[in-house]
Design an enzyme around this catalytic site. Structure first.
Site, PDB file in Angstrom:
ATOM      1  CG  HIS A 103      -1.694  -1.240   1.430  1.00  0.00           C
ATOM      2  ND1 HIS A 103      -2.947  -1.478   0.917  1.00  0.00           N
ATOM      3  CD2 HIS A 103      -1.343  -2.363   2.102  1.00  0.00           C
ATOM      4  CE1 HIS A 103      -3.346  -2.690   1.282  1.00  0.00           C
ATOM      5  NE2 HIS A 103      -2.380  -3.253   2.001  1.00  0.00           N
ATOM      6  CB  SER A 144      13.138  22.608 -15.268  1.00  0.00           C
ATOM      7  OG  SER A 144      12.301  23.737 -15.442  1.00  0.00           O
ATOM      8  CE  LYS A 156      11.695  19.446 -11.109  1.00  0.00           C
ATOM      9  NZ  LYS A 156      10.466  19.836 -11.809  1.00  0.00           N
ATOM     10  CD  GLU A 181       9.153  12.178 -15.605  1.00  0.00           C
ATOM     11  OE1 GLU A 181       8.164  12.833 -15.281  1.00  0.00           O
ATOM     12  OE2 GLU A 181      10.236  12.701 -15.933  1.00  0.00           O
TER      13      GLU A 181
END
Ligand code: ARG
Length: 461
Positions: free
Chosen positions: A158, A279, A285, A292
């Site tokens: 979980h 970024s 970043k 991804e």
């Protein structure tokens, strides 16, 4: 040319928009090698059947060899030649080289059994390359497991800390998944590897083709058994896509975990710069784009199964032009899966694990609570009662802001009188891990032996 391979029947030229919806050369150019190999095998088959003589066969084989050379030098050479599909391109190029003999090659053959054969050859080749890529990905995970054999981290259910595990145990879980994926791909390959050639348009060919010999010539295990099925079947593509999809799902879960772990919130790992991007606005970043996209491309792979299954579901036997829509999803899915598989080693090799932080997290979240319950069981307390008492102790520990191993013995005894001084030894991280020595468990010895087994199996030692 405006009517491609079937001039005679038509008085009018094809509408340009019809050409646009109908022509497939732009994508089936990727079947060029297979179409040339299939054509050479067909030439040998009709020679054995007495349709062409030895001299004709030799001329066809040599012209086909030229075409293979053109494709080897520039795989996209047929593109832009204006032909309807790759089969038309091959035939036109043959006719340009050997004249009327080029037109004899199609005797007894249809583009229906031809394209089914080409696609099976392509699928087989793609599966073989994917299988190699799966192995390389597995090896990189096994190397990571070797490197991090001493690294403890939280195991989750979980997404809540559950029980500590070794990072190696986690990495080897993905090795197991990829192993099943390889099995599924290899199993699909068994049914891919049948030869439809000789099925004609739908009813079989009227020439005395030795289909066993033809199948063997192309490296197939056997000829297909029913001509209608052979030209109408694309479930070999579907099951290849299903196996690819399951592989992509596994890689997506792997990617998702690492995306989480490299966030500042987890900060268990840092990715190598080479697989991340910055970024355009936020200078600080470092984004896990490669991972991804592994997660993202999974959608296309799964979508291609849905796309083809939907295309097939309403089709009467045998061939229908809808089936031309089988190729792009297949090419796209296999290409996407290949990228995902090949990036895994890059990610694993450059992964920097914050071992101290992983260990600290493994100790937190009361992830040794099960141990306390097991300790009580060892003192004769029934497991349900032990579970209940431990739950109450955890509640008390949360109130006091302490870990279980930091709880004063009186506090523990107040809830569970069976607890003795020896409880501390049960609650350490090393004890928690090493007690799980069961086959498949996360104890260092169990993991080391499964790691060694994988290293042998993958030829790494
Ligand atoms: N381009 C076609 C395909 O990919 C080849 C087969 C054409 N067959 C036909 N009967 N028109 O499916």
């Amino acid at each position: 040319m405006a009517r491609g391979l079937a001039q005679g029947r038509f008085e009018k030229d094809a509408d340009p928009l019809f050409r646009e919806i109908n022509d497939s050369l732009a994508f089936d150019v990727r079947l060029a090698t297979q179409d040339i190999a299939g054509s050479a095998a067909w030439a040998r088959a009709i020679h054995r059947a007495g349709v062409i003589d030895a001299g004709e066969l030799a001329r066809l084989e040599s012209a086909l060899g030229d075409l293979a050379g053109i494709i080897a030098r520039d795989p996209s050479a047929p593109g832009g030649t204006g032909h309807e599909d790759i089969h038309s391109w091959v035939e036109a190029e043959l006719v340009a080289r050997v004249g009327a003999l080029g037109k004899k090659l199609h005797t007894g053959r249809s583009r229906n059994d031809q394209v089914a054969t080409d696609l099976r050859l392509w699928c087989r080749g793609a599966i073989d390359v994917r299988l190699g890529e799966v192995r390389v990905a597995q090896r990189s995970l096994v190397s990571l497991a070797r490197r991090e054999l001493a690294t403890a981290m939280p195991g989750y259910t979980h997404l809540q800390r559950g029980q500590p595990v070794l990072l190696s145990h986690w990495a080897l879980a993905y090795v197991e998944m990829l192993e099943r994926d390889a099995e599924r791909l290899a199993d699909a390959r068994r049914r891919v590897n049948r030869c439809p050639l000789g099925s004609g348009a739908l009813a079989g060919t009227a020439y005395a083709i030795d289909r066993e010999a033809l199948a063997k010539d192309l490296g197939f295990d056997a000829p297909t058994a029913n001509s209608l099925d052979a030209v109408g079947d694309r479930d070999f593509v579907l099951e290849t896509l299903a196996a690819a999809g399951t592989t992509a799902v596994h890689l997506s879960r792997f990617a998702e975990e690492l995306v989480l772990w490299c966030s500042s919130e987890f900060a268990f790992v840092a990715l190598d710069d080479s697989v991340t991007s910055g970024s355009s606005l936020m200078p600080q970043k470092k984004n896990p784009d490669a991972l991804e996209l592994v997660r993202g491309k999974c959608g296309r792979v799964l979508g291609s199964w849905v796309s083809l299954a939907t295309t097939l579901k309403g089709l009467p036997l045998a061939y229908n032009k809808d089936m031309q829509e089988d190729k792009e999803p297949l090419f796209d899915a296999m290409g996407s899966l290949s990228l995902c598989l090949r990036i895994v080693p890059r990610v694993c090799e450059g992964l920097r694990v914050d071992r101290a932080r992983c260990r600290e997290a493994a100790l937190g979240g009361y992830s040794n609570a099960t141990e306390l319950a097991d300790y009580l069981v060892s003192k004769g307390v029934p497991f349900r009662d032990a579970h209940d008492a431990t739950g109450r102790i955890v509640r008390r520990a949360i109130e006091l802001g302490r870990r279980l191993e930091e709880m004063p013995i009186d506090e523990l005894r107040a809830v569970a009188p069976a607890i003795g001084e020896d409880v501390g030894g049960w609650l350490t991280l090393d004890s928690v891990l090493s007690r799980r020595e069961v086959l498949g468990g996360t104890a260092p010895r169990a993991v080391a032996s499964s790691l060694a087994a994988w290293e042998r199996r993958l030829g790494m030692v």
